[in-house]
Design an enzyme around this catalytic site. Structure first.
Site, PDB file in Angstrom:
ATOM      1  N   GLU A  34      78.241  13.014 -67.032  1.00  0.00           N
ATOM      2  CA  GLU A  34      76.862  13.493 -67.131  1.00  0.00           C
ATOM      3  C   GLU A  34      76.706  14.402 -68.337  1.00  0.00           C
ATOM      4  OE1 GLU A  34      74.236  12.541 -65.372  1.00  0.00           O
ATOM      5  OE2 GLU A  34      75.499  11.131 -64.290  1.00  0.00           O
ATOM      6  N   TRP A  41      76.289  12.096 -71.075  1.00  0.00           N
ATOM      7  CA  TRP A  41      74.941  11.556 -71.248  1.00  0.00           C
ATOM      8  C   TRP A  41      74.067  12.519 -72.034  1.00  0.00           C
ATOM      9  CZ3 TRP A  41      72.144   7.364 -71.351  1.00  0.00           C
ATOM     10  CH2 TRP A  41      70.765   7.470 -71.294  1.00  0.00           C
ATOM     11  N   TRP A  96      50.042  -1.035 -71.815  1.00  0.00           N
ATOM     12  CA  TRP A  96      50.035  -0.051 -70.739  1.00  0.00           C
ATOM     13  C   TRP A  96      48.633   0.082 -70.162  1.00  0.00           C
ATOM     14  CZ3 TRP A  96      54.783   1.155 -69.395  1.00  0.00           C
ATOM     15  CH2 TRP A  96      55.791   1.172 -70.357  1.00  0.00           C
ATOM     16  N   ASN A 137      67.734  15.034 -60.110  1.00  0.00           N
ATOM     17  CA  ASN A 137      67.870  13.953 -61.079  1.00  0.00           C
ATOM     18  C   ASN A 137      67.586  12.573 -60.483  1.00  0.00           C
ATOM     19  OD1 ASN A 137      68.693  13.089 -63.821  1.00  0.00           O
ATOM     20  ND2 ASN A 137      70.310  12.037 -62.708  1.00  0.00           N
ATOM     21  N   TRP A 158      55.189   5.499 -70.719  1.00  0.00           N
ATOM     22  CA  TRP A 158      56.253   6.479 -70.484  1.00  0.00           C
ATOM     23  C   TRP A 158      56.019   7.771 -71.236  1.00  0.00           C
ATOM     24  CZ3 TRP A 158      58.928   8.214 -74.726  1.00  0.00           C
ATOM     25  CH2 TRP A 158      58.950   7.395 -75.860  1.00  0.00           C
ATOM     26  N   TRP A 179      63.404   9.127 -70.281  1.00  0.00           N
ATOM     27  CA  TRP A 179      62.155   8.405 -70.010  1.00  0.00           C
ATOM     28  C   TRP A 179      62.207   6.995 -70.587  1.00  0.00           C
ATOM     29  CZ3 TRP A 179      58.202   8.589 -66.819  1.00  0.00           C
ATOM     30  CH2 TRP A 179      57.969   9.777 -66.116  1.00  0.00           C
TER      31      TRP A 179
END
Length: 475
Positions: A274, A277, A305, A340, A358, A381
């Protein structure tokens, strides 16, 4: 002979321990610690309301650590830093590097100007385990998938720098204070919507150390199993401390390794990945500076969208009628944080069930999250949307009911943030619209009155999203 004066420019490194720029400046002589609120940053990149609340308290904590010597300014660092060098007759300026595109551009200009004026400028890495320019594929290219980036690029590279202690002594330059009071930066909200933050967080270096210690003593031991359960404190809660640099990733990395240095510790490996990431997010932002605004995958530029302000408002206020989505959005508003796993659920619901861009979700999180981070926010996102690097496939659409039933089996998380549903039995807590009338009557819930009806049909909206994304993939 007067000792040389050195400016230390604090930014996203609001700590004393493991601060390479501070240590180098202290080694070089007397220091003047400085913080500048940069008003030239584009409006979209200015910290949101929640982050400013944290920054206010973090600056106060840092100033206390510096015995009240922090000099605070507001304006354009390009102008202010040269003026301070002149005012204090400083011989050198020290700072730790930032990696956002605008910050890189700004710092390059400042470094050039100061060097032209005969001032020594030294910068350091204090916020990343591996700087983005140091990790490359064997062919020299840039990684676009997380696992090979982390496993082959990072873990096979030089080990992260070992943290350094706080300076034994700090010699503060004998200069007049010409800075502002921290309160004058007006970082706190005028309306007291952040009052509950104090119950959940302790900004500052000491708060970060306490949070790391608590994590190691408790949740870290079962991290892989507990990290997806939103009703328990199964994650580190270090993200805001890391964002503001109250603790370094190096401190976290080695503290966890020292505490759980056993072969094949899956909990440790899971947590460290993590951190990986987070590194990957900064890596992407560095190599692809438009990540917060442009689709990483250009095929999504053709995506249509939906313009749905009513749906977006319901989502942002936690009034969608989908319990786990509403619980997550209410947690965000009340605590400045969101678990999360739930972030992925609410993100998928916005982007795929509602087909809302997004970028609108990214902006909402940016304003509401205490840990709002330019790199992590944008990368995450885009991952949820399917438009990013190493993104979830377009056909992966989180079913919020199934996610709730899997990770919040008794509905503890939902009932905490949606108390109007507290008497709904576990069987229906994630889908109250399926509960029989007598159960709803017992629970005191009337859909459409004291709790919303679902604003969208999950099955139909899922198929609508699949069709829309499949069409995009074909272009």
């Amino acid at each position: 002979m007067t000792q040389p004066v050195n400016l230390v420019w604090f930014r996203q490194d609001l700590r004393i321990k493991d601060n390479p720029a501070l240590q180098a400046a202290v080694d070089a002589g007397a220091i003047v610690p400085v913080f500048i609120k940069d008003i030239t940053i584009h409006t979209d990149e200015q910290p949101g309301g929640a982050a400013n609340w944290w920054l206010h308290h973090s600056l106060n904590a840092l100033n206390n650590k510096l015995n009240g010597h922090l000099q605070v300014f507001e304006g354009d660092p390009r102008t202010i830093l040269p003026e301070l060098v002149s005012a204090f007759n400083a011989k050198a300026v020290f700072w730790n590097r930032c990696y956002e595109p605008a910050a890189i551009e700004r710092d390059t200009v400042i470094k050039h100007a100061l060097k032209e004026a005969g001032c020594v400028v030294s910068s350091f890495n204090a916020s990343l385990l591996w700087e983005p320019m140091s990790i490359r594929k064997q062919d020299g290219g840039v990684y676009k998938v997380f696992t090979p980036y982390y496993r082959k690029g990072c873990l096979q590279a030089t080990s992260p720098r070992y943290p350094i202690a706080a300076p034994e002594t700090i010699n503060f330059a004998n200069v007049s204070s010409i800075g502002l009071a921290i309160d004058s930066l007006n970082l706190l909200p005028t309306l007291d919507w952040a009052s509950e933050f104090y119950d959940h967080w302790q900004p500052g270096e000491e708060g970060a150390a306490a949070q790391l210690s608590e994590f190691i003593s408790n949740a870290a031991k079962g991290y892989e199993d507990q990290r997806n359960i939103p009703s328990v404190k199964g994650t580190s809660h270090l993200s805001p401390h890391l964002h503001f640099g109250e603790i370094s990733p190096n401190q976290v990395w080695y503290a966890l390794n020292d505490a759980f240095n056993q072969p094949d510790n899956t909990h440790l490996d899971c947590f460290l990945s993590e951190l990986g990431w987070r590194e990957f997010s900064y890596y992407l932002l560095y190599h692809f500076p438009t990540l917060p605004t442009d689709n990483f995958n250009p095929q999504f530029n053709h995506f249509r969208w939906r313009d749905d302000e009513t749906g977006f408002k319901a989502w942002s206020k936690g009034q969608t009628g989908i319990p786990i989505v509403d619980a997550g959005m209410r947690e965000l508003w009340q605590t400045g944080y969101m678990h999360n796993r739930v972030r992925m659920i609410v993100g998928s619901f916005l982007v795929k069930n509602l087909l809302i861009d997004w970028r609108k979700g990214e902006r909402w999180f940016w304003d509401c999250l205490l840990d709002a981070d330019r790199a992590s926010n944008a990368a995450s996102w885009q991952w949820v949307a399917g438009s990013g690097a190493d993104a979830a496939p377009y056909f992966r659409i989180f079913n919020p009911v199934l996610q709730g039933e899997k990770f919040d089996k008794q509905g503890e998380y939902v009932k905490k943030y949606c108390p109007e549903l507290a008497k709904i039995p576990d069987k229906y807590i994630h889908k109250p619209w399926e509960a029989p009338p007598n159960i709803m009557a017992y629970a005191g819930v009337i859909l459409g009155k004291n709790y919303p009806k679902p604003i969208v049909d999950l099955k139909a909206s899922r198929q609508r999203a699949l069709d829309a994304f499949a069409d995009t993939k074909g272009k």
